[in-house]
Every structure is written in C-alpha cells, then in structure tokens.
Design a protein around this motif. Structure first.
Motif, short mmCIF file in Angstrom:
data_model
loop_
_atom_site.label_atom_id
_atom_site.label_comp_id
_atom_site.label_asym_id
_atom_site.label_seq_id
_atom_site.Cartn_x
_atom_site.Cartn_y
_atom_site.Cartn_z
N LEU A 74 31.50 -23.95 -35.01
CA LEU A 74 31.57 -24.19 -36.45
C LEU A 74 30.26 -24.78 -36.95
N ARG A 75 29.65 -25.62 -36.13
CA ARG A 75 28.40 -26.29 -36.52
C ARG A 75 27.17 -25.48 -36.14
N SER A 76 27.23 -24.79 -35.02
CA SER A 76 26.02 -24.15 -34.49
C SER A 76 25.80 -22.73 -34.99
N HIS A 77 26.86 -22.04 -35.39
CA HIS A 77 26.72 -20.62 -35.71
C HIS A 77 27.09 -20.26 -37.15
N LEU A 78 27.89 -21.06 -37.83
CA LEU A 78 28.31 -20.71 -39.18
C LEU A 78 27.32 -21.27 -40.20
N ARG A 79 26.86 -20.40 -41.09
CA ARG A 79 25.88 -20.76 -42.10
C ARG A 79 26.54 -20.68 -43.47
N PRO A 80 26.68 -21.78 -44.19
CA PRO A 80 27.31 -21.73 -45.52
C PRO A 80 26.55 -20.81 -46.47
N GLU A 81 27.29 -20.00 -47.20
CA GLU A 81 26.71 -19.11 -48.21
C GLU A 81 27.22 -19.54 -49.58
N HIS A 82 26.34 -19.70 -50.52
CA HIS A 82 26.67 -20.22 -51.84
C HIS A 82 27.03 -19.07 -52.78
N VAL A 83 28.29 -18.95 -53.07
CA VAL A 83 28.84 -17.82 -53.81
C VAL A 83 29.70 -18.34 -54.95
N TRP B 161 32.38 -20.07 -47.88
CA TRP B 161 32.12 -18.78 -47.24
C TRP B 161 30.95 -18.94 -46.28
N TYR B 162 30.95 -18.10 -45.23
CA TYR B 162 29.95 -18.25 -44.18
C TYR B 162 29.41 -16.91 -43.72
N SER B 163 28.12 -16.90 -43.42
CA SER B 163 27.53 -15.87 -42.58
C SER B 163 27.40 -16.48 -41.18
N THR B 164 26.89 -15.70 -40.25
CA THR B 164 26.75 -16.20 -38.88
C THR B 164 25.38 -15.89 -38.32
N CYS B 165 24.93 -16.74 -37.44
CA CYS B 165 23.81 -16.36 -36.59
C CYS B 165 24.38 -15.79 -35.30
N HIS B 166 23.59 -15.01 -34.60
CA HIS B 166 24.07 -14.40 -33.36
C HIS B 166 23.97 -15.37 -32.19
N VAL B 167 22.81 -15.95 -31.99
CA VAL B 167 22.52 -16.77 -30.81
C VAL B 167 22.14 -18.18 -31.24
N ALA B 168 22.74 -19.17 -30.60
CA ALA B 168 22.32 -20.56 -30.78
C ALA B 168 21.83 -21.09 -29.45
N ASN B 169 20.72 -21.78 -29.48
CA ASN B 169 20.22 -22.48 -28.30
C ASN B 169 20.54 -23.96 -28.50
N ILE B 170 21.38 -24.48 -27.62
CA ILE B 170 21.89 -25.85 -27.73
C ILE B 170 21.34 -26.68 -26.58
N GLN C 2 17.91 -24.13 -31.83
CA GLN C 2 17.42 -22.92 -32.46
C GLN C 2 18.59 -22.02 -32.84
N GLN C 3 18.41 -21.25 -33.91
CA GLN C 3 19.30 -20.15 -34.24
C GLN C 3 18.49 -18.86 -34.17
N LEU C 4 18.97 -17.91 -33.38
CA LEU C 4 18.21 -16.70 -33.06
C LEU C 4 19.10 -15.48 -33.20
N THR C 5 18.51 -14.32 -32.97
CA THR C 5 19.30 -13.11 -32.81
C THR C 5 18.80 -12.37 -31.59
N ALA C 6 19.71 -11.62 -30.97
CA ALA C 6 19.32 -10.72 -29.88
C ALA C 6 19.62 -9.27 -30.25
N ASN D 120 18.13 -25.81 -21.93
CA ASN D 120 18.61 -24.81 -22.89
C ASN D 120 20.01 -24.33 -22.52
N MET D 121 20.78 -24.08 -23.53
CA MET D 121 22.12 -23.53 -23.35
C MET D 121 22.34 -22.47 -24.42
N ILE D 122 22.44 -21.22 -23.99
CA ILE D 122 22.55 -20.09 -24.92
C ILE D 122 24.03 -19.82 -25.19
N VAL D 123 24.39 -19.84 -26.47
CA VAL D 123 25.77 -19.58 -26.88
C VAL D 123 25.73 -18.51 -27.97
N ILE D 124 26.52 -17.46 -27.82
CA ILE D 124 26.51 -16.38 -28.81
C ILE D 124 27.85 -16.33 -29.54
#
Length: 492
Positions: free
Chosen positions: A253-262, A276-285, A294-298, A215-219
């Motif tokens: 760009l790949r692990s944390h940005l989530r495309p939003e359809h607007v 346009w993008y929202s973000t996740c807080h934590v990615a487990n790579i 995984q995409q998570l939040t803390a 596991n590699m945690i990236v925020i």
C-alpha cells in the motif's frame, strides 16, 4: 459506459478525498448503501463457445509431448508464423496457467455441464473423462515445484490447477502441494521489511540490482500470489502464513500505490469516491528497515508510467486479499485502483477507440497514431476478474450501486475484448471412430492456438526479451476464469 470524471492537478480543491497514503481506519466504501443500480447483463456466448474448449483440448493433446520440460506461453501474431504456441521452460512463472485453463474448463463440465457447447455425438461425461486425464497429465510436473524457494510466483504456478483439483475431486495430494508451496513462499519473507522478496536480482540493459543485502525487489504482481498463503493458512490453521501475506499487502500500500488526484465532472454518485491509485511495477526496499528506496519498472514504459497489467494485478490482488482478511483497507485500495483503471480506459485516444476497453500496454506510453497502438488484452482480463470479485464484496456490504458499477464495467471490458481481440481463427471438436475426442481448425489451415490476440508480455525497450502483439496463456486463462465466475455468481 461513459465515466463521469476528469483528471486534475493536486493543487485543485474538489478532489475525491485523495490522501498521501492509504487510509488506516475505514469502514465501508463511500457510497450510499441504499442506492442500487441494475444494468442488463450482456450476452457473451463466446465465453462458453466450442471454440474455447476445442483450442484448449487441441493444445493439451499436441503439446503434451513437451512435458515435463516445457509449457505454452505465447502465440505470435506474425503473418509468417504457423499459429502454434511458443513453449517456455517449465521453471518459468507462466507454467501453471495452461493446466489451470484445462482445469477451469473441466470445472464447467463438472459444475456447469449446461455451459459446454459440445457437438452432437460427444457426451459431457465422455468429454469430462478424457479431459480429466489430460488435466492430470499437465498437472503432474507442477507437484515437483512445490519446494521451490527461488521464486515468489509459486502461487501462479500451483494454484490455477491444483486448487481446482483439490476442490473438484478432493485430491489430498494437490492440497498438500499447495501447503508446501505456501511454506516455500514463506521462506522469502523478510520480517524487517514486512514483505516477501519478489526477485533476487534485477538485470536490464539500463539497470542492475544484484546485491540482496542492501536491496529487496518487490513487484506489484506479487499481490496475486498471496492467495496461496491465505488458502494454505486457512486449511491448515497456520496463521503465520496469513500474517505474512497481510504484512506484505500492507507494505505494498505504501511502496507501490501512487495517489492520483481526480475530481468528478458532475454530481454522479456512481463512482467510487475514495482515493484513486496508479501503481509502480517495481519497488526497491531496504530489507533492514523497510524504507522505500526506488520505484522502477521492468515491463512498463517508464519508471513513472502506469503499466496496465501491473494495475490489473493490483486490482485483483487486493480484491482477493480483502476476501481473505475482510480488512477494508484492502477493499478501498482495490476500488481506487479499479476506478483509476477505468478512467485510463476512457482516456484512450479517439483513433484507438475500436477496442477502447482492451487496454493499451502502458497507459502512459506514447501513441502517435493508430499504426503503433500496442495493447495488452491480458491486462483487461485480469482487471475484469478483480472487478467481479469487488462487485461481490461490495454487494455483501450493501453498496449495491458500486457493486453494479464494477460488475458492469467488468462485463464491458470482456465484451469489448471478445469483439476486438478474439482470434478469428476458430477451432471445433470432432469425435474419432475410436471415441477419442480431437479438435481441428474450423477453416482448414487457418490456425491460431491462442484464444485472444493483442497480448503484450514485455514491451519495455530495455528488456532483455521484448515481445508484444501475441496470444498470451494467462490472458486466455483469465478469460475462461471470468466465465466461470459469472456462472458461480448466477449471472449467466
């Protein structure tokens, strides 16, 4: 400021070019370079008021006895609290922001003395000399942290104070510490994952990730520590540091940005029309392959929600990364993140519209009525700084209309935050008979050491420490930074 768009599902057709992943080859933002827009600049006197200077000076003087072990972090808003800062251990990630606030005010005294609202009898030169002594005292413990390899937040710890100490005074000790810090951060880079490890472990009430082999945690916050690596790389001609930072930004760009359809609700060309993008807080790579697990939040509401401060870190981080690389992928990412942030501000429930541009702590957290509105003023301040950087970058590319849009949006956010969240408990400067400048409550006994209220450090219900509705040291830092950015841009 009314934003001309609505959110739609991914099945609708007239989307703004949303793609499943960020573009890999782009040139300039999708705006007509010939278009310009000039909006009257709002008057923001509170950005440069005696109150801000006095509060910073007083905390510097009263809390200095806690050095080198503790630094200011937050000020509770509880009615039964005395309004003083709660201090946090020196190795916590926020320790650099209060020294950074002091240095940012010192920068005003050096570069923009006309901006300081000092009372009669206190000269700018005298104030500057006294403040410099305090700045150096608060910065001293930071030098001992530049060899830390246990944190990715070394940029937040080192840069706010030591970058200005180097730039204002040519103090080589500060530059050397910045370079050592960047090299320390580089030890956390994992080549096979093309990213810098943020946290070694994640421990919450509902989830634990303890094994670093798999596991590699990236925020998302990590984007704002990359500036340290670019700064050191460019000063010392160490391209490897910059290469690591760029690889990290590409991975996120790949692990944390989530495309939003607007979709735009009218034909206005004022918005950024790329993805346009929202973000996740934590990615487990996966550290061996770089594959997203995984995409998570803390600190946000839920794993799939849009934590406001995370979105703000991304706006600022990608804007800074663009300035260092001139890679337009990062500019586009910041534009898409900023535009979605503005959309979510506009979508604030009607009963929370006083303070509409002071973000809810998580844009997707349930709000039943005005009695449980929880905001994060620090998220707005961070995002506003990112939007100012965006406006400069876009103006340089000839995208005048979009540059004006983000500049205006930043000013609206800050103006609304000052109107809604500026602590009414003010402070003022006073000169003692011995010439030593002090600060005191404007109304005796009415104390709140923070500048802004309604910050939220961590409101996740599974957090080991959950706290909201308080002054936050980094919210204040980015407020003061915003004022200096405006002066450097010649806006105020």
């Amino acid at each position: 400021m009314t934003l001309p768009y609505t959110i739609i599902s991914s099945s609708d057709e007239d989307t703004c070019g949303v793609e499943s992943s960020p573009p890999t080859s782009v040139t300039s933002p999708e705006m007509d370079p010939s278009e310009t827009s000039f909006v009257p600049v709002r008057h923001l006197p509170d950005l440069f008021s005696e109150n801000i200077t006095a509060k910073a000076l007083r905390t510097a003087q009263t809390a200095i006895k806690a050095l080198p072990d503790f630094f200011p972090e937050y000020v509770p808003q509880d009615a039964d609290h005395d309004g003083t800062y709660t201090l946090r251990e020196a190795d916590f990630w926020t320790c650099g922001f209060f020294p950074g606030t002091l240095y940012t005010i010192l920068e005003r005294a050096v570069r923009f003395p006309q901006s300081l609202q000092l009372p009669p009898g206190i000269s700018t030169l005298h104030f500057r000399e006294q403040l410099l002594t305090l700045c150096r005292a608060w910065a001293e413990p930071l030098y001992k942290m530049d060899m830390r390899t246990d944190t990715h937040d070394i940029g937040f710890i080192i840069m706010p104070a030591l970058q200005l100490d180097w730039e204002l005074f040519g103090n080589r000790r500060s530059l050397d510490s910045i370079v050592r810090s960047a090299r320390s951060l580089a030890t956390r880079y994992v080549p096979t994952a093309r990213a810098i490890r943020s946290w070694d472990i994640l421990k919450k009430k509902d989830i634990e990730i303890l094994d670093q082999k798999d596991n590699m945690i990236v925020i998302i916050d990590s984007m704002c520590n990359l500036d340290l690596m670019y700064y050191a790389a460019h000063h010392m001609q160490e391209p490897a540091l910059a290469d690591m930072a760029t690889a990290h930004a590409e991975t996120l760009l790949r692990s944390h940005l989530r495309p939003e359809h607007v979709v735009l609700s009218n034909t206005s060309k004022s918005c950024y029309t790329g993805p346009w993008y929202s973000t996740c807080h934590v990615a487990n790579i996966d550290p061996r392959s770089g594959i997203l697990k995984q995409q998570l939040t803390a600190q946000g509401y839920a794993h799939e929600s849009n934590w406001a401060r995370g979105q703000a870190w991304a706006i600022l981080g990608y804007a800074q990364t663009y300035l260092s690389t001139k890679d337009s992928r990062f500019l586009h990412a910041s534009c898409g993140l900023a535009e979605y942030f503005l959309y979510r501000l506009e979508a604030t429930p009607a009963y929370a519209t006083p303070g509409r541009y002071v973000p809810l702590w998580d844009f997707d957290a349930p709000v039943d009525d005005e009695s449980n509105v929880v905001r994060d003023s620090s998220a707005g301040m961070i995002a506003a700084n990112g939007m100012l950087i965006l406006s400069q970058a876009l103006a340089g590319l000839g995208s005048g209309m979009l540059a004006s849009r983000f500049r205006e949006a930043a000013l609206v956010i800050v103006q609304d935050t000052i109107s809604f969240a500026l602590a009414p408990e003010k402070a003022e400067l006073a000169g003692a008979s011995n010439g030593y400048i002090t600060a005191e409550d404007s109304t005796p006994g009415c104390t709140f050491e923070g500048i802004l209220k309604y910050g939220t450090a961590n409101n996740n219900e599974q957090a080991r420490k959950r706290y909201a509705n308080h002054g936050l040291v980094y919210g204040d830092y980015y407020l003061v930074q915003f004022g200096n950015r405006l002066m450097k841009m010649g806006i105020l």
